[in-house]
Scaffold this motif. Structure first.
Motif, PDB file in Angstrom:
ATOM      1  N   LEU A 100      42.070  46.899  61.569  1.00 22.93           N
ATOM      2  CA  LEU A 100      42.577  48.260  61.368  1.00 22.93           C
ATOM      3  C   LEU A 100      43.559  48.660  62.464  1.00 22.93           C
ATOM      4  N   GLN A 101      43.305  48.160  63.695  1.00 26.22           N
ATOM      5  CA  GLN A 101      44.176  48.522  64.813  1.00 26.22           C
ATOM      6  C   GLN A 101      45.597  47.993  64.602  1.00 26.22           C
ATOM      7  N   ARG A 102      45.656  46.695  64.308  1.00 27.05           N
ATOM      8  CA  ARG A 102      46.987  46.087  64.174  1.00 27.05           C
ATOM      9  C   ARG A 102      47.476  46.126  62.733  1.00 27.05           C
ATOM     10  N   ARG A 103      46.670  46.761  61.867  1.00 27.20           N
ATOM     11  CA  ARG A 103      47.023  46.893  60.453  1.00 27.20           C
ATOM     12  C   ARG A 103      47.402  45.545  59.822  1.00 27.20           C
ATOM     13  N   LYS A 104      46.476  44.590  60.035  1.00 30.98           N
ATOM     14  CA  LYS A 104      46.720  43.250  59.469  1.00 30.98           C
ATOM     15  C   LYS A 104      45.533  42.802  58.622  1.00 30.98           C
ATOM     16  N   ILE A 105      45.846  42.078  57.584  1.00 28.49           N
ATOM     17  CA  ILE A 105      44.821  41.598  56.669  1.00 28.49           C
ATOM     18  C   ILE A 105      44.880  40.067  56.659  1.00 28.49           C
ATOM     19  N   THR A 106      43.720  39.435  56.834  1.00 27.76           N
ATOM     20  CA  THR A 106      43.669  37.970  56.796  1.00 27.76           C
ATOM     21  C   THR A 106      42.995  37.561  55.491  1.00 27.76           C
ATOM     22  N   ASP A 132      36.549  48.220  53.450  1.00 25.79           N
ATOM     23  CA  ASP A 132      35.919  47.982  52.148  1.00 25.79           C
ATOM     24  C   ASP A 132      36.476  46.738  51.447  1.00 25.79           C
ATOM     25  N   LEU A 133      37.631  46.306  51.875  1.00 30.30           N
ATOM     26  CA  LEU A 133      38.237  45.140  51.220  1.00 30.30           C
ATOM     27  C   LEU A 133      37.698  43.817  51.762  1.00 30.30           C
ATOM     28  N   LEU A 134      36.949  43.901  52.853  1.00 33.23           N
ATOM     29  CA  LEU A 134      36.396  42.691  53.441  1.00 33.23           C
ATOM     30  C   LEU A 134      35.509  41.958  52.430  1.00 33.23           C
ATOM     31  N   HIS A 135      35.714  40.658  52.302  1.00 32.94           N
ATOM     32  CA  HIS A 135      34.933  39.793  51.405  1.00 32.94           C
ATOM     33  C   HIS A 135      35.169  40.059  49.922  1.00 32.94           C
ATOM     34  N   VAL A 136      36.227  40.777  49.643  1.00 33.66           N
ATOM     35  CA  VAL A 136      36.564  41.046  48.239  1.00 33.66           C
ATOM     36  C   VAL A 136      37.482  39.937  47.721  1.00 33.66           C
ATOM     37  N   VAL A 137      37.285  39.564  46.452  1.00 31.38           N
ATOM     38  CA  VAL A 137      38.192  38.633  45.789  1.00 31.38           C
ATOM     39  C   VAL A 137      39.208  39.467  45.013  1.00 31.38           C
ATOM     40  N   LEU A 138      40.479  39.284  45.340  1.00 31.45           N
ATOM     41  CA  LEU A 138      41.544  40.049  44.697  1.00 31.45           C
ATOM     42  C   LEU A 138      42.369  39.136  43.803  1.00 31.45           C
ATOM     43  N   ALA A 139      42.790  39.668  42.673  1.00 34.34           N
ATOM     44  CA  ALA A 139      43.662  38.884  41.793  1.00 34.34           C
ATOM     45  C   ALA A 139      45.107  39.193  42.124  1.00 34.34           C
ATOM     46  N   VAL A 140      45.948  38.180  42.049  1.00 36.06           N
ATOM     47  CA  VAL A 140      47.381  38.348  42.297  1.00 36.06           C
ATOM     48  C   VAL A 140      48.063  38.513  40.943  1.00 36.06           C
ATOM     49  N   SER A 141      48.526  39.725  40.685  1.00 35.04           N
ATOM     50  CA  SER A 141      49.057  40.051  39.359  1.00 35.04           C
ATOM     51  C   SER A 141      50.494  39.562  39.195  1.00 35.04           C
ATOM     52  N   TYR A 142      50.858  39.230  37.973  1.00 32.91           N
ATOM     53  CA  TYR A 142      52.250  38.913  37.674  1.00 32.91           C
ATOM     54  C   TYR A 142      53.066  40.174  37.363  1.00 32.91           C
ATOM     55  N   ALA A 143      52.437  41.330  37.471  1.00 30.52           N
ATOM     56  CA  ALA A 143      53.140  42.579  37.137  1.00 30.52           C
ATOM     57  C   ALA A 143      54.364  42.770  38.030  1.00 30.52           C
ATOM     58  N   ASN A 162      45.958  33.092  55.623  1.00 31.39           N
ATOM     59  CA  ASN A 162      47.235  33.760  55.829  1.00 31.39           C
ATOM     60  C   ASN A 162      47.002  35.139  56.418  1.00 31.39           C
ATOM     61  N   ILE A 163      48.018  35.650  57.131  1.00 29.16           N
ATOM     62  CA  ILE A 163      47.920  37.005  57.669  1.00 29.16           C
ATOM     63  C   ILE A 163      49.085  37.829  57.142  1.00 29.16           C
ATOM     64  N   ALA A 164      48.795  39.022  56.664  1.00 30.35           N
ATOM     65  CA  ALA A 164      49.859  39.906  56.167  1.00 30.35           C
ATOM     66  C   ALA A 164      49.690  41.291  56.780  1.00 30.35           C
ATOM     67  N   ASN A 165      50.771  42.041  56.792  1.00 29.28           N
ATOM     68  CA  ASN A 165      50.687  43.440  57.224  1.00 29.28           C
ATOM     69  C   ASN A 165      50.151  44.280  56.076  1.00 29.28           C
ATOM     70  N   ILE A 211      43.021  35.737  45.841  1.00 29.27           N
ATOM     71  CA  ILE A 211      42.890  35.594  47.284  1.00 29.27           C
ATOM     72  C   ILE A 211      41.547  36.185  47.701  1.00 29.27           C
ATOM     73  N   TYR A 212      41.112  35.780  48.871  1.00 26.10           N
ATOM     74  CA  TYR A 212      39.820  36.221  49.363  1.00 26.10           C
ATOM     75  C   TYR A 212      40.020  36.819  50.752  1.00 26.10           C
ATOM     76  N   VAL A 213      39.623  38.080  50.916  1.00 30.00           N
ATOM     77  CA  VAL A 213      39.893  38.783  52.179  1.00 30.00           C
ATOM     78  C   VAL A 213      38.839  38.414  53.221  1.00 30.00           C
ATOM     79  N   THR A 214      39.295  37.814  54.331  1.00 23.89           N
ATOM     80  CA  THR A 214      38.353  37.361  55.360  1.00 23.89           C
ATOM     81  C   THR A 214      38.348  38.243  56.598  1.00 23.89           C
ATOM     82  N   ASP A 215      39.408  39.041  56.792  1.00 27.03           N
ATOM     83  CA  ASP A 215      39.398  39.948  57.936  1.00 27.03           C
ATOM     84  C   ASP A 215      40.339  41.120  57.716  1.00 27.03           C
ATOM     85  N   ILE A 216      39.903  42.272  58.200  1.00 28.47           N
ATOM     86  CA  ILE A 216      40.753  43.465  58.164  1.00 28.47           C
ATOM     87  C   ILE A 216      40.842  43.974  59.603  1.00 28.47           C
TER      88      ILE A 216
END
Ligand code: ATP
Length: 425
Positions: free
Chosen positions: A395-401, A362-373, A318-321, A388-393
């Protein structure tokens, strides 16, 4: 017995109360079936005749109470039969627990079934004993709650978590614990020393939620809990064992494979007459795992979360801003030097502080938890939906895959970051 390398079909006859101990080869799976008699793998009965496929590196034992013939197809690292096992003492513990469950079910006053906690050093067979006790109970129709406090080698979900789930059926020998809706808290690190206060806070949250669930569910209350712990038993590790016993109101403490820990716990718990401390023998079959192997199996657990145990899941990319996601970190933060603080102030950063994290490389290859908060200040006290697992950052287009087990929007925009990373291989 001995080391087998031949890739042939072969049969092994097991005498009563003996087991076939197997380490599957490093590169190929092993097929195995029960030809006749009865046998179980860590408390779960094998179906007759059906071939089961065990992945490379898998370490397990096929135990028989009354005798069995097993057929294997494929190579193993090792396989041998052993007729000296602690299984009789383990099943005796199960029988006592079963009696207490029946008592709890029958008496409305003390409707709480046994709360068992399994402790011991690394590689003493804690997870395996927990699994047997759960599967034997489930076979009897109970629905015990499995609580896994092992953030390094947990068996409910990804590493770095503590979690609980009801066990309604004997645990599948290959697939492990079925993952529908476990209650998961994300600690984010694989060693408790990283943030002991956070670890304790999450243990407390988990215990409170379970307590609440038990109030409304007589069946699971009578079935009780089996709590698996970490192999860290010295210093802070010991303190965390006592903390867990206390927090979950454990009333049966099973100590595996260490005399010293047993006598320490027996002495310190003497003041609590309703807590039984029992010493159990470690099985000679338990395989010691190097820290490199542990690291590998953590990485494998993360892969399994996204791809399934047999590559049977397909995660979505998935791709998010940047602006759509809010990443937080718990604890740490800049530590003010003592000289900068008012006299008498504590120089330690608040271990439960929730701080926003800037999205960058720094978030590249990081495993993030999706909180119910619902709000950032609820992050510590909230369980998580998944990872989720971050596969690409970009910076130019400010998008995270990122990789996610499911397509579409995340259940929450609040993500929690620890030190858990993964290199997809
Ligand atoms: P940890 O240090 O991670 O807390 P643990 O004490 O929970 O470890 P287990 O995970 O139960 O130990 O066992 C270690 C390994 O040994 C596992 O891979 C398990 O499948 C294997 N094992 C346990 N008992 C046997 C047995 N009787 N025969 C063969 N393998 C076994």
């Amino acid at each position: 017995g001995g080391t087998g390398t031949a890739s042939t079909l072969r049969q092994v006859k097991l005498e009563k109360e003996s087991e076939l101990r197997i380490e599957v080869a490093n590169d190929t799976p092993l097929r195995l079936r029960l030809l006749n008699g009865t046998a179980e793998i860590f408390g779960t009965e094998l179906p007759p005749q059906i071939w089961l496929t065990f992945p490379p590196h898998f370490k397990f034992a096929v135990f028989t109470w009354y005798g069995a013939t097993i057929e294997m197809d494929g190579t193993t690292e090792t396989d041998y039969t052993a007729d000296e096992t602690p299984m009789v003492s383990y099943v005796n513990v199960h029988a006592v627990l079963d009696g207490r469950r029946n008592q709890a079910k029958a008496s409305p006053e003390s409707s709480q079934g046994p709360r068992v906690i399994v402790v011991g050093p690394t590689d003493s067979g804690k997870s395996t004993l927990s699994r047997m006790l759960l599967s034997w109970a489930a076979k009897q129709g109970w629905k015990p709650t499995f609580v896994d406090l092992d953030i390094g080698q947990g068996s409910i979900t990804a590493p770095g978590c503590i979690a609980a789930t009801p066990i309604e059926l004997p645990i599948d020998p290959v697939e492990g614990i079925s993952l529908d809706m476990p209650l998961v808290y994300f600690y984010g690190h694989t060693t408790p020393s990283q943030n002991v206060d956070l670890y304790k806070a999450l243990v407390k949250e988990l215990a409170q939620i379970l307590e609440r669930q038990f109030t409304g569910n007589a069946e699971s209350r009578a079935s009780g809990m089996v709590i698996n712990t970490m192999g860290w038993i010295e210093g802070v590790g010991y303190e965390l064992i006592l903390h867990a016993i206390d927090t979950f109101n454990a009333n049966v403490v099973l100590v595996l494979g260490q005399e010293k820990l047993f006598s320490m716990l027996r002495d310190v718990l003497k003041s609590k007459p309703n807590v039984d401390v029992l010493k159990l023998q470690k099985s000679g079959g338990v395989v010691s795992r190097s820290s490199k192997f542990r690291q590998k199996s953590r990485s494998y657990r993360i892969r399994e979360y996204f791809y399934g145990i047999a590559n049977d899941l397909s995660p979505h990319s998935n791709i998010a801003n940047f602006s759509d996601l809010f990443v937080y970190r718990i604890g740490g933060g800049p530590q003010a030097p003592r000289s900068a603080l008012p006299i008498g102030a504590d120089p330690v950063a608040n271990p439960l502080r929730v701080a926003p994290v800037n999205i960058d490389r720094d978030l590249l290859h990081v495993v993030l938890a999706v909180s119910y908060a619902q709000e950032p200040d609820q992050i510590v006290s909230s369980n998580v939906a998944g990872f989720i697992y971050v596969t690409d950052i970009d910076l130019q287009r400010r998008k995270i895959t990122y990789l996610s087990p499911t397509a579409g929007e995340l259940p929450s925009k609040y993500l929690v970051m620890g030190t858990l990373t993964w290199l997809e291989t």
